[in-house]
Design a protein around this motif. Structure first.
Motif, PDB file in Angstrom:
ATOM      1  N   PHE A  91       0.871  -1.173   0.000  1.00  0.00           N
ATOM      2  CA  PHE A  91       0.000   0.000   0.000  1.00  0.00           C
ATOM      3  C   PHE A  91       0.914   1.230   0.000  1.00  0.00           C
ATOM      4  CE2 PHE A  91      -2.371  -3.301   2.426  1.00  0.00           C
ATOM      5  CZ  PHE A  91      -3.227  -3.624   1.393  1.00  0.00           C
ATOM      6  N   PRO A  92       1.059   1.898  -1.133  1.00  0.00           N
ATOM      7  CA  PRO A  92       2.134   2.884  -1.291  1.00  0.00           C
ATOM      8  C   PRO A  92       2.049   4.079  -0.349  1.00  0.00           C
ATOM      9  CG  PRO A  92       0.634   2.943  -3.174  1.00  0.00           C
ATOM     10  CD  PRO A  92       0.264   1.749  -2.364  1.00  0.00           C
ATOM     11  N   ASN A  93       0.821   4.477   0.010  1.00  0.00           N
ATOM     12  CA  ASN A  93       0.693   5.676   0.850  1.00  0.00           C
ATOM     13  C   ASN A  93       0.797   5.389   2.340  1.00  0.00           C
ATOM     14  OD1 ASN A  93       0.379   7.141  -1.441  1.00  0.00           O
ATOM     15  ND2 ASN A  93      -1.851   7.232  -1.327  1.00  0.00           N
ATOM     16  N   LEU A  94       0.937   4.119   2.702  1.00  0.00           N
ATOM     17  CA  LEU A  94       1.111   3.778   4.121  1.00  0.00           C
ATOM     18  C   LEU A  94       2.585   3.553   4.400  1.00  0.00           C
ATOM     19  CD1 LEU A  94      -1.809   1.252   4.855  1.00  0.00           C
ATOM     20  CD2 LEU A  94      -1.857   3.730   4.890  1.00  0.00           C
ATOM     21  N   THR A  95       2.987   3.812   5.645  1.00  0.00           N
ATOM     22  CA  THR A  95       4.376   3.552   6.021  1.00  0.00           C
ATOM     23  C   THR A  95       4.581   2.043   6.165  1.00  0.00           C
ATOM     24  OG1 THR A  95       3.904   3.603   8.384  1.00  0.00           O
ATOM     25  CG2 THR A  95       4.453   5.720   7.355  1.00  0.00           C
ATOM     26  N   VAL A  96       5.838   1.662   6.350  1.00  0.00           N
ATOM     27  CA  VAL A  96       6.158   0.243   6.523  1.00  0.00           C
ATOM     28  C   VAL A  96       5.383  -0.317   7.717  1.00  0.00           C
ATOM     29  CG1 VAL A  96       8.013  -1.340   7.186  1.00  0.00           C
ATOM     30  CG2 VAL A  96       8.417   0.407   5.446  1.00  0.00           C
ATOM     31  N   ARG A  97       5.432   0.405   8.827  1.00  0.00           N
ATOM     32  CA  ARG A  97       4.733  -0.060  10.032  1.00  0.00           C
ATOM     33  C   ARG A  97       3.229  -0.181   9.779  1.00  0.00           C
ATOM     34  NH1 ARG A  97       5.407   0.656  15.711  1.00  0.00           N
ATOM     35  NH2 ARG A  97       7.326   1.812  15.392  1.00  0.00           N
ATOM     36  N   GLU A  98       2.667   0.840   9.106  1.00  0.00           N
ATOM     37  CA  GLU A  98       1.222   0.836   8.842  1.00  0.00           C
ATOM     38  C   GLU A  98       0.834  -0.311   7.913  1.00  0.00           C
ATOM     39  OE1 GLU A  98       0.431   5.646   9.396  1.00  0.00           O
ATOM     40  OE2 GLU A  98       0.766   4.820   7.403  1.00  0.00           O
ATOM     41  N   ASN A  99       1.673  -0.568   6.893  1.00  0.00           N
ATOM     42  CA  ASN A  99       1.415  -1.706   5.999  1.00  0.00           C
ATOM     43  C   ASN A  99       1.347  -2.997   6.799  1.00  0.00           C
ATOM     44  OD1 ASN A  99       1.479  -1.879   2.828  1.00  0.00           O
ATOM     45  ND2 ASN A  99       2.579  -0.006   3.383  1.00  0.00           N
TER      46      ASN A  99
END
Lengths: 229, 327
Positions: free
Chosen positions: A90-98
């Motif tokens: 998910f490109p607009n999410l950060t690594v943690r959020e992904n």
């Protein structure tokens, strides 16, 4: 014990038949290489397993449950984790959020994924769109692991990656096999790398499984005939 | 501190300080304008959850705004006339108690959003837009032909509803109530956007199939977000009706849906304070340009065109960059 079993599976894209007669049997803790040339039905088989495409004939059984009536999210909840072709984080999410967007309780969490891929821990607050291709692939694997699956499917996991990164991915797969006992289906073109991790193989030819067996039993004649290598 | 966070703090500070200045300067009309902006901002925050975070282009949020407004109007008018709203299966009387009115507005608009979402979220794209618009028009024409509550003329409420310990007829105190609600909702939205629910909703906007592949039911996720979104807009509708002490079918009109969407786009879709900045700008333009010409919407249209073409992050995107911050 069989974890996933496909028997006489056929599937269509609209009026076009893509799978005719696919058989596959994956035991608990086994790593299976799903092989075949381009367009032979590997990704379609994965779509059927993950319920993104409904099969019309045959049966798909996962952990003694018929997947026929399940939707994609129900199959994932049942324990099927997919690392899709082309990564698609998910490109607009950060690594943690992904990672946490998909998390479900279990042995895999931010810490254990971070141990498997230390590069991800270093980039927790970075947007997925700003990661390199290899890092995105690690994130896609990490995201699938965060769902705590019983079966992990890696669809073209190392395609288009630099040799060093490919090596890192293969090492991670080998660690997953050795340390977790996770069942894995790997789709990849590199027979040499697959030989290092796969216990068994299924070869697809024009939507049919034409060869099933232990990976070590693959002969040069078979690979030459069906894979052109 | 991110630039967007700093802008958000400045906006919040202005929302506190401007009415205080107006109060000191004895400019009650300015306080009313600010109250209107805050309430519209709340409606926009509701739409922003569906539109910005969830990617659901709803052209029917006027339904929830209107349901919230009529919830207030019906409760208050029955309290005025001392006639119960219904007596069976239980006695339900009118009320002028704001917290109860807000609760009824939230529940009724949330229920409307649940029902409309359950039907419309089975579609996507232009069909979703058209279905939500159609529901808006259905409610609009229903209220026009509902004589019990004023029909086309609308329904007047003569005294503002009450809140314990406050004089709600005092503009600055009513403004304080509205601002406190907006601040609470904004805080809740910032938490929600960072929760796994908010992240999954955002992820579903980016790639629905991928979200399903990790075990999240997208329909249920979106339905929940649409319901919360409708309930927030419904609360704004109740406050708006209380501000004007009047409700009418106009609250359900497609123009209302369009206006809410316009100031969310102006402020910045998907940005926490986007609807707040958009609503303030909308009210300022309405007040300033409306004095010059009754056709002031032409200027608004030109501005919207400019934002869509050249500043897709909205006004907040121009000020803080296109990266979305959650706080």
């Amino acid at each position: 014990m069989s974890l996933l079993k496909l028997s006489h599976v056929s599937a269509f894209y609209g009026p076009s038949q893509a799978l005719f007669d696919v058989h596959l049997n994956l035991a608990e803790g086994e790593v299976l290489a799903l092989m075949g040339r381009n367009g032979m039905g590997k990704s379609t088989t994965v779509k059927v397993i993950c319920r993104m495409l409904k099969h019309r004939g045959g049966q798909v059984v996962f952990d003694r449950n018929d997947l026929g009536a399940m939707r994609p999210h129900q199959a994932a909840r049942a324990g099927i984790g997919l690392v899709p072709e082309g990564r698609r984080c998910f490109p607009n999410l950060t690594v943690r959020e992904n990672l946490i967007a998909a998390a479900r309780p279990g042995a895999w969490d931010l810490e254990t994924v971070g141990k498997l891929f230390p590069r991800l821990s270093e980039r927790h607050d970075q947007k997925a769109a700003l990661l390199s291709g290899g890092e995105q692939q690690m994130l896609a694997i990490g995201r699938a692991l965060m769902t705590n699956p019983r079966l992990l499917i890696l669809d073209e996991a190392t395609e288009g990656l630099a040799p060093v990164i490919r090596q890192e991915i293969w090492q991670a797969v080998a660690r997953l096999k050795a340390e977790t006992g996770l069942s894995i289906i790997v789709i990849d073109k590199s027979i040499r790398e697959l030989a290092g991790v796969a216990d068994s193989a299924v070869i697809l030819e024009k939507g049919r499984s034409v060869w099933n067996g232990a990976f070590g039993d693959l002969t040069h004649d078979v690979t030459d005939k069906y894979l052109g290598v | 501190m991110q630039r967007e966070t700093l802008i958000n703090i400045i906006v919040l500070a202005l929302l506190v300080l401007f009415p205080l200045w107006a109060w000191q300067a004895d400019e009650p009309f300015m306080i009313t304008l600010a109250t209107r902006a805050v309430i519209l901002a709340l409606a926009g925050v509701g739409l922003n959850l569906a539109l910005g975070l969830g990617g659901m282009v709803s052209f029917g949020h006027a339904v929830f705004f209107g349901v919230g407004g009529y919830a207030m109007g019906i409760l208050a008018s029955h309290a005025q006339s001392y006639e119960p709203i219904f007596e069976w299966p239980f006695l339900f009387e009118g009320s002028k108690f704001m917290p109860l009115i807000w609760l009824v507005a939230i529940l009724s608009s949330g229920l409307a959003a649940l029902a409309i979402g359950a039907l419309s979220l089975r579609t996507s794209g232009v069909y979703f837009i058209m279905i939500t618009l159609a529901f808006g028009q259905m409610f609009f024409y229903f209220t026009i032909s509902w004589p019990a509550y004023g029909g086309e003329d609308g329904l007047s409420v003569y005294v503002r509803n009450g809140f314990p310990g406050l004089n709600t007829l005092d503009p600055i105190q009513f403004y304080g109530i509205c601002l406190a609600i907006l601040a609470i909702v904004l805080f809740a939205m910032s938490r929600l956007a960072r929760s796994s629910f908010g992240l999954a909703l955002s992820a579903a906007r980016q790639n629905e199939e991928r979200v399903q592949a990790v075990g999240i039911g997208v329909f249920r996720l979106r339905l929940m977000a649409f319901t919360i979104s409708g309930a927030i807009t419904g609360l704004a509708g109740a406050l708006f009706a209380d501000l004007n002490r009047f409700v009418s079918p106009v609250m359900f009109s497609w123009q209302t849906s369009g206006e809410i969407m316009i100031f969310v786009i102006l402020g910045g879709v998907g940005r926490l304070y986007g609807p707040v900045i958009g609503a303030v700008l909308f009210i300022v333009l309405e007040h300033e340009l409306g004095g010059l010409s009754e056709y002031w919407h032409i200027y608004l249209g030109a501005l919207l065109l400019g934002v869509v073409l050249f500043a897709r992050g909205g006004l907040i995107g121009v000020l803080a960059g296109r990266e979305v911050a959650h706080d």
